[in-house]
Design a protein around this motif. Structure first.
Motif, PDB file in Angstrom:
ATOM      1  N   CYS A   1       0.833  -1.215   0.000  1.00 17.57           N
ATOM      2  CA  CYS A   1       0.000   0.000   0.000  1.00 17.57           C
ATOM      3  C   CYS A   1       0.863   1.259   0.000  1.00 17.57           C
ATOM      4  CB  CYS A   1      -0.930   0.000   1.211  1.00 17.57           C
ATOM      5  SG  CYS A   1      -2.153  -1.328   1.216  1.00 17.57           S
ATOM      6  N   ASP A   2       1.983   1.218   0.722  1.00 16.27           N
ATOM      7  CA  ASP A   2       2.877   2.379   0.756  1.00 16.27           C
ATOM      8  C   ASP A   2       3.442   2.673  -0.634  1.00 16.27           C
ATOM      9  OD1 ASP A   2       2.438   2.621   3.457  1.00 16.27           O
ATOM     10  OD2 ASP A   2       4.300   1.615   4.055  1.00 16.27           O
ATOM     11  N   ILE A   3       3.776   1.626  -1.373  1.00 12.89           N
ATOM     12  CA  ILE A   3       4.258   1.830  -2.744  1.00 12.89           C
ATOM     13  C   ILE A   3       3.172   2.492  -3.587  1.00 12.89           C
ATOM     14  CG2 ILE A   3       5.061   0.668  -4.840  1.00 12.89           C
ATOM     15  CD1 ILE A   3       6.207  -1.527  -3.039  1.00 12.89           C
ATOM     16  N   TRP A   4       1.945   2.008  -3.442  1.00 15.20           N
ATOM     17  CA  TRP A   4       0.838   2.589  -4.207  1.00 15.20           C
ATOM     18  C   TRP A   4       0.631   4.056  -3.837  1.00 15.20           C
ATOM     19  CZ3 TRP A   4      -1.793   1.695  -8.426  1.00 15.20           C
ATOM     20  CH2 TRP A   4      -2.985   2.401  -8.651  1.00 15.20           C
ATOM     21  N   ASP A   5       0.718   4.371  -2.569  1.00 15.68           N
ATOM     22  CA  ASP A   5       0.543   5.761  -2.152  1.00 15.68           C
ATOM     23  C   ASP A   5       1.577   6.678  -2.805  1.00 15.68           C
ATOM     24  OD1 ASP A   5      -1.581   5.030  -0.565  1.00 15.68           O
ATOM     25  OD2 ASP A   5      -0.407   4.934   1.294  1.00 15.68           O
ATOM     26  N   ARG A   6       2.779   6.155  -3.051  1.00 17.62           N
ATOM     27  CA  ARG A   6       3.835   6.958  -3.681  1.00 17.62           C
ATOM     28  C   ARG A   6       3.627   7.107  -5.184  1.00 17.62           C
ATOM     29  NH1 ARG A   6       9.636   4.771  -2.583  1.00 17.62           N
ATOM     30  NH2 ARG A   6      10.176   6.747  -3.591  1.00 17.62           N
ATOM     31  N   VAL A   7       3.167   6.044  -5.837  1.00 10.87           N
ATOM     32  CA  VAL A   7       3.193   6.047  -7.302  1.00 10.87           C
ATOM     33  C   VAL A   7       1.819   5.926  -7.944  1.00 10.87           C
ATOM     34  CG1 VAL A   7       5.463   4.970  -7.209  1.00 10.87           C
ATOM     35  CG2 VAL A   7       3.452   3.523  -7.588  1.00 10.87           C
ATOM     36  N   GLY A   8       0.773   5.627  -7.178  1.00  8.28           N
ATOM     37  CA  GLY A   8      -0.528   5.297  -7.751  1.00  8.28           C
ATOM     38  C   GLY A   8      -1.070   6.306  -8.748  1.00  8.28           C
ATOM     39  N   PRO A   9      -1.219   7.593  -8.375  1.00 10.01           N
ATOM     40  CA  PRO A   9      -1.794   8.557  -9.321  1.00 10.01           C
ATOM     41  C   PRO A   9      -1.002   8.670 -10.618  1.00 10.01           C
ATOM     42  CG  PRO A   9      -1.840   9.431  -7.090  1.00 10.01           C
ATOM     43  CD  PRO A   9      -1.033   8.171  -7.032  1.00 10.01           C
ATOM     44  N   ASP A  10       0.326   8.742 -10.521  1.00  7.63           N
ATOM     45  CA  ASP A  10       1.132   8.838 -11.740  1.00  7.63           C
ATOM     46  C   ASP A  10       1.096   7.535 -12.533  1.00  7.63           C
ATOM     47  OD1 ASP A  10       1.949  11.503 -11.533  1.00  7.63           O
ATOM     48  OD2 ASP A  10       3.605  10.987 -10.199  1.00  7.63           O
ATOM     49  N   ALA A  11       1.038   6.406 -11.838  1.00  3.69           N
ATOM     50  CA  ALA A  11       0.952   5.124 -12.543  1.00  3.69           C
ATOM     51  C   ALA A  11      -0.344   5.041 -13.345  1.00  3.69           C
ATOM     52  CB  ALA A  11       1.036   3.970 -11.553  1.00  3.69           C
ATOM     53  N   LEU A  12      -1.453   5.511 -12.783  1.00  3.32           N
ATOM     54  CA  LEU A  12      -2.719   5.503 -13.514  1.00  3.32           C
ATOM     55  C   LEU A  12      -2.666   6.438 -14.717  1.00  3.32           C
ATOM     56  CD1 LEU A  12      -5.328   5.424 -10.608  1.00  3.32           C
ATOM     57  CD2 LEU A  12      -4.833   3.604 -12.250  1.00  3.32           C
ATOM     58  N   ARG A  13      -2.074   7.616 -14.534  1.00  6.15           N
ATOM     59  CA  ARG A  13      -1.950   8.542 -15.674  1.00  6.15           C
ATOM     60  C   ARG A  13      -1.108   7.912 -16.776  1.00  6.15           C
ATOM     61  NH1 ARG A  13      -0.760  12.193 -11.367  1.00  6.15           N
ATOM     62  NH2 ARG A  13      -2.610  13.381 -10.764  1.00  6.15           N
ATOM     63  N   ALA A  14      -0.040   7.225 -16.381  1.00  7.60           N
ATOM     64  CA  ALA A  14       0.807   6.569 -17.372  1.00  7.60           C
ATOM     65  C   ALA A  14       0.044   5.458 -18.094  1.00  7.60           C
ATOM     66  CB  ALA A  14       2.054   5.999 -16.706  1.00  7.60           C
ATOM     67  N   LEU A  15      -0.779   4.722 -17.351  1.00  2.25           N
ATOM     68  CA  LEU A  15      -1.530   3.619 -17.933  1.00  2.25           C
ATOM     69  C   LEU A  15      -2.550   4.121 -18.944  1.00  2.25           C
ATOM     70  CD1 LEU A  15      -2.342   0.576 -17.913  1.00  2.25           C
ATOM     71  CD2 LEU A  15      -3.931   1.147 -16.052  1.00  2.25           C
ATOM     72  N   PHE A  16      -3.203   5.239 -18.643  1.00  2.00           N
ATOM     73  CA  PHE A  16      -4.344   5.679 -19.435  1.00  2.00           C
ATOM     74  C   PHE A  16      -3.988   6.673 -20.541  1.00  2.00           C
ATOM     75  CE2 PHE A  16      -6.954   4.718 -15.415  1.00  2.00           C
ATOM     76  CZ  PHE A  16      -7.220   3.435 -15.853  1.00  2.00           C
ATOM     77  N   THR A  17      -2.707   6.930 -20.770  1.00  2.00           N
ATOM     78  CA  THR A  17      -2.304   7.827 -21.846  1.00  2.00           C
ATOM     79  C   THR A  17      -1.644   7.022 -22.956  1.00  2.00           C
ATOM     80  OG1 THR A  17      -0.211   8.257 -20.717  1.00  2.00           O
ATOM     81  CG2 THR A  17      -2.007   9.822 -20.337  1.00  2.00           C
ATOM     82  N   PRO A  18      -1.586   7.574 -24.171  1.00  2.00           N
ATOM     83  CA  PRO A  18      -0.969   6.830 -25.275  1.00  2.00           C
ATOM     84  C   PRO A  18       0.475   6.484 -24.968  1.00  2.00           C
ATOM     85  CG  PRO A  18      -2.172   8.736 -26.105  1.00  2.00           C
ATOM     86  CD  PRO A  18      -2.123   8.874 -24.621  1.00  2.00           C
ATOM     87  N   PHE A  19       0.921   5.369 -25.533  1.00  2.00           N
ATOM     88  CA  PHE A  19       2.305   4.952 -25.340  1.00  2.00           C
ATOM     89  C   PHE A  19       3.200   5.689 -26.332  1.00  2.00           C
ATOM     90  CE2 PHE A  19       6.012   2.287 -25.644  1.00  2.00           C
ATOM     91  CZ  PHE A  19       6.224   1.937 -24.327  1.00  2.00           C
ATOM     92  N   PRO A  20       4.378   6.203 -25.914  1.00  2.00           N
ATOM     93  CA  PRO A  20       4.921   6.152 -24.550  1.00  2.00           C
ATOM     94  C   PRO A  20       4.353   7.262 -23.666  1.00  2.00           C
ATOM     95  CG  PRO A  20       6.500   7.206 -26.014  1.00  2.00           C
ATOM     96  CD  PRO A  20       5.350   6.774 -26.873  1.00  2.00           C
ATOM     97  N   PRO A  21       4.125   6.984 -22.386  1.00  2.00           N
ATOM     98  CA  PRO A  21       3.551   7.981 -21.469  1.00  2.00           C
ATOM     99  C   PRO A  21       4.633   8.939 -20.959  1.00  2.00           C
ATOM    100  CG  PRO A  21       3.876   5.929 -20.314  1.00  2.00           C
ATOM    101  CD  PRO A  21       4.310   5.684 -21.729  1.00  2.00           C
ATOM    102  N   VAL A  22       4.969   9.927 -21.743  1.00  2.00           N
ATOM    103  CA  VAL A  22       6.162  10.735 -21.465  1.00  2.00           C
ATOM    104  C   VAL A  22       6.021  11.502 -20.153  1.00  2.00           C
ATOM    105  CG1 VAL A  22       7.640  12.580 -22.298  1.00  2.00           C
ATOM    106  CG2 VAL A  22       6.693  10.898 -23.912  1.00  2.00           C
ATOM    107  N   ARG A  23       4.993  12.304 -20.019  1.00  3.86           N
ATOM    108  CA  ARG A  23       4.892  13.167 -18.824  1.00  3.86           C
ATOM    109  C   ARG A  23       4.703  12.355 -17.543  1.00  3.86           C
ATOM    110  NH1 ARG A  23       1.161  18.276 -20.933  1.00  3.86           N
ATOM    111  NH2 ARG A  23       2.683  19.091 -22.449  1.00  3.86           N
ATOM    112  N   PRO A  24       3.737  11.423 -17.487  1.00  3.92           N
ATOM    113  CA  PRO A  24       3.626  10.621 -16.257  1.00  3.92           C
ATOM    114  C   PRO A  24       4.891   9.822 -15.977  1.00  3.92           C
ATOM    115  CG  PRO A  24       1.666  10.370 -17.620  1.00  3.92           C
ATOM    116  CD  PRO A  24       2.683  11.084 -18.449  1.00  3.92           C
ATOM    117  N   GLY A  25       5.541   9.334 -17.044  1.00  2.81           N
ATOM    118  CA  GLY A  25       6.771   8.581 -16.849  1.00  2.81           C
ATOM    119  C   GLY A  25       7.872   9.426 -16.237  1.00  2.81           C
TER     120      GLY A  25
END
Length: 536
Positions: free
Chosen positions: A125-149
């Motif tokens: 859960c601690d890992i998710w709290d650190r990266v969750g929002p950016d990980a979702l943005r990276a997942l839901f944007t076209p590849f490659p996810p430059v800004r969230p990455g």
């Protein structure tokens, strides 16, 4: 002449249409079936007093999706409902792993399986709290996810970033073994990975199982109040208020291509609908390439890519009308909207191995939905509207069980498979069969007949395995919504990032069309006038 024609009124098609309409485009959506929604529909076909979701039911990716959230569908009537607990995975010895909305409660339950497993869960859960929002943005944007990455890289640094990538790529079994001593946490990871076609030994399964678990705690596994169709209804109402139209019973048979550009579409009855700017296809990649678009308009290598395209597994789903709640033997499942049934990770692997050999599993892994538990409006008080689905191979070489299921999916095949699935539930809930008042069996051909995108019961638009994700989805170097035909965009779950009713493929296609086509002065003025009218 509309600015854009959208082929298919599934969730991705409707999301794409809404985003284009928001920018002032005129949009026409053409749908083969008699109603919109694709795999997001509900009915009262099993019993007039019970609402049954025909296909998808629980929507963690929808609730978490920045795309869906931006549409503010609550303003068009969408309301979410939650079960008291998110997911339960009972074992035959009476133990039960429960995914709760509260991470501390989940951790406390896992601690009962093995000392230290609660702290291990909190670590995830601690890992998710650190990266969750950016990980979702990276997942839901076209590849490659430059800004969230870039944000993730800045937040984690090189070493921790590589550890995160490694964790995401691990099979669910390996991630569970590295993280937990007891069975509970391992079951939650592996069971949630199997919502896709990722066995406990498949790369990426650990990352997907972790994602689903963390979403379960952050947004739950919500259901639309009143039935899955309420989500579709909100999308359609929002679109029509913005001037878009949805025409059902209009089967598109061809994308009209001239001079290398999509000019519109042709329907089964011969009507041609011209698109001024773009055509967006919420259809599977194999249905588009070599189907709606003839091979003569496409690169030769794409034909070979589509020959290699891998569908996800077939699905058999049973809807039940129960005259009382499911009589679970263990504590925990009665509070959960979703219940996973397999007696341990080894049994998950056993079922997956039989599927890999093209055999119908003798003890299939079930995902069970308790819809009245999640949304009391689905059936009268004291009853339950329930379902279960399981995966089956494609093609089928034989039956690992004793019933002689052939894979032709005749009515007899369907009934024998439903009996087998009821037998699995009965192992964990003695007396279940006595509670069944009616049932409906949906086999792979039935699912495809109800929604052509569900080819032979595939519910994810193609396998979720790593070789057909990211820049490989739906084919190598085709990980973006643009197609080889100018003005044509792939907007279905066959495009990155795949299925899950999060709207990302539709949103990515719409944004690509907007980038390529721009917006005329007239459309921008029209959009401004509509925004002004809404403020008034």
């Amino acid at each position: 002449m509309p600015d854009a024609v959208v082929v298919g009124a599934g969730p991705n098609g409707l999301v794409a249409a809404n985003l284009l309409a928001d920018r002032g485009w005129t949009v026409e959506v053409l749908e083969t079936e008699g109603e919109p929604g694709g795999a997001v529909r509900s009915d009262r076909g099993v019993d007039p007093g019970h609402v049954s979701d025909l296909f998808s039911s629980f929507y963690p990716l929808t609730a978490a999706s920045p795309v869906i959230r931006s549409l503010r569908l609550h303003e068009w009537g969408l309301r979410w409902s939650h079960a008291p607990a998110v997911v339960a995975h009972p074992l035959l010895d009476g133990r039960c792993a429960v995914l709760e909305r509260d991470p501390e409660r989940t951790a406390a339950g896992l601690e009962s399986f093995a000392p230290g497993d609660g702290a291990a869960w909190q670590g995830l859960c601690d890992i998710w709290d650190r990266v969750g929002p950016d990980a979702l943005r990276a997942l839901f944007t076209p590849f490659p996810p430059v800004r969230p990455g870039l944000r993730l890289a800045a937040r984690l640094g090189a070493a921790d970033g590589l550890r995160l990538v490694r964790m995401a790529l691990l099979p669910a079994r390996r991630l569970g073994e590295e993280t937990f001593t007891g069975d509970g946490g391992r079951l939650l990871l592996a069971g949630n990975a199997l919502h896709a076609d990722l066995s406990p030994e498949t790369a990426l399964g650990g990352g997907f199982g972790w994602l689903m678990c963390m979403l379960g705690q952050s947004v739950g596994f919500p259901v639309p109040a009143g039935g899955a169709g309420a989500l579709t209804g909100a999308l359609v109402r929002r679109l029509t208020e913005r001037g878009g139209t949805v025409r059902c019973g209009r089967r598109v048979t061809e994308v009209v291509v001239r001079d290398g550009r999509a000019r519109g579409v042709r329907t089964a009855d011969g009507e041609t609908v011209t698109a001024h700017r773009a055509v967006l296809a919420d259809v599977s990649a194999p249905a588009l390439y070599g189907g709606l678009v003839a091979w003569e308009h496409l690169p030769a290598r794409l034909r070979e890519d589509m020959r290699r395209f891998q569908w996800d597994l077939g699905t058999v789903k049973v809807d039940w009308v129960l005259d009382r709640p499911v009589p679970w033997a263990a504590e925990g499942p009665a509070r959960a909207g979703t219940v996973h049934l397999a007696d341990g990770v080894d049994e998950l692997t056993r079922s997956a191995a039989q599927i890999a050999r093209n055999l119908v599993p003798d003890r299939p892994f079930l995902v069970v939905g308790q819809m009245t538990t999640a949304d009391p409006s689905r059936s009268p008080a004291g009853t339950e509207s329930a379902w279960a689905y399981t995966h089956v191979p494609r093609p089928i070489a034989g039956d690992a069980g004793p019933d002689g299921i052939t894979g032709a999916w005749t009515p007899d095949d369907g009934q024998r498979m439903a009996d087998r699935m009821e037998g699995v539930v009965e192992r964990y809930a003695p007396g279940f069969r006595a509670a069944v008042r009616a049932r409906r069996v949906l086999t792979p051909p039935t699912l495809e007949a109800m929604d052509a995108n569900l080819r032979n019961g595939a519910i994810n638009g193609g396998t979720s395995a790593i070789h057909q994700q990211l820049m490989f989805r739906p084919a190598p170097a085709a990980g973006r919504p643009e197609t080889p035909v100018r003005g044509l965009y792939l907007a279905s779950a066959s495009a990155h990032p795949g299925g899950g009713v999060h709207g990302a493929p539709g949103a990515n296609a719409a944004r690509a069309a907007l980038r390529t086509s721009g917006a005329s002065v007239s459309t921008l003025l029209a959009a401004g006038q509509r925004r002004l009218a809404r403020r008034r």
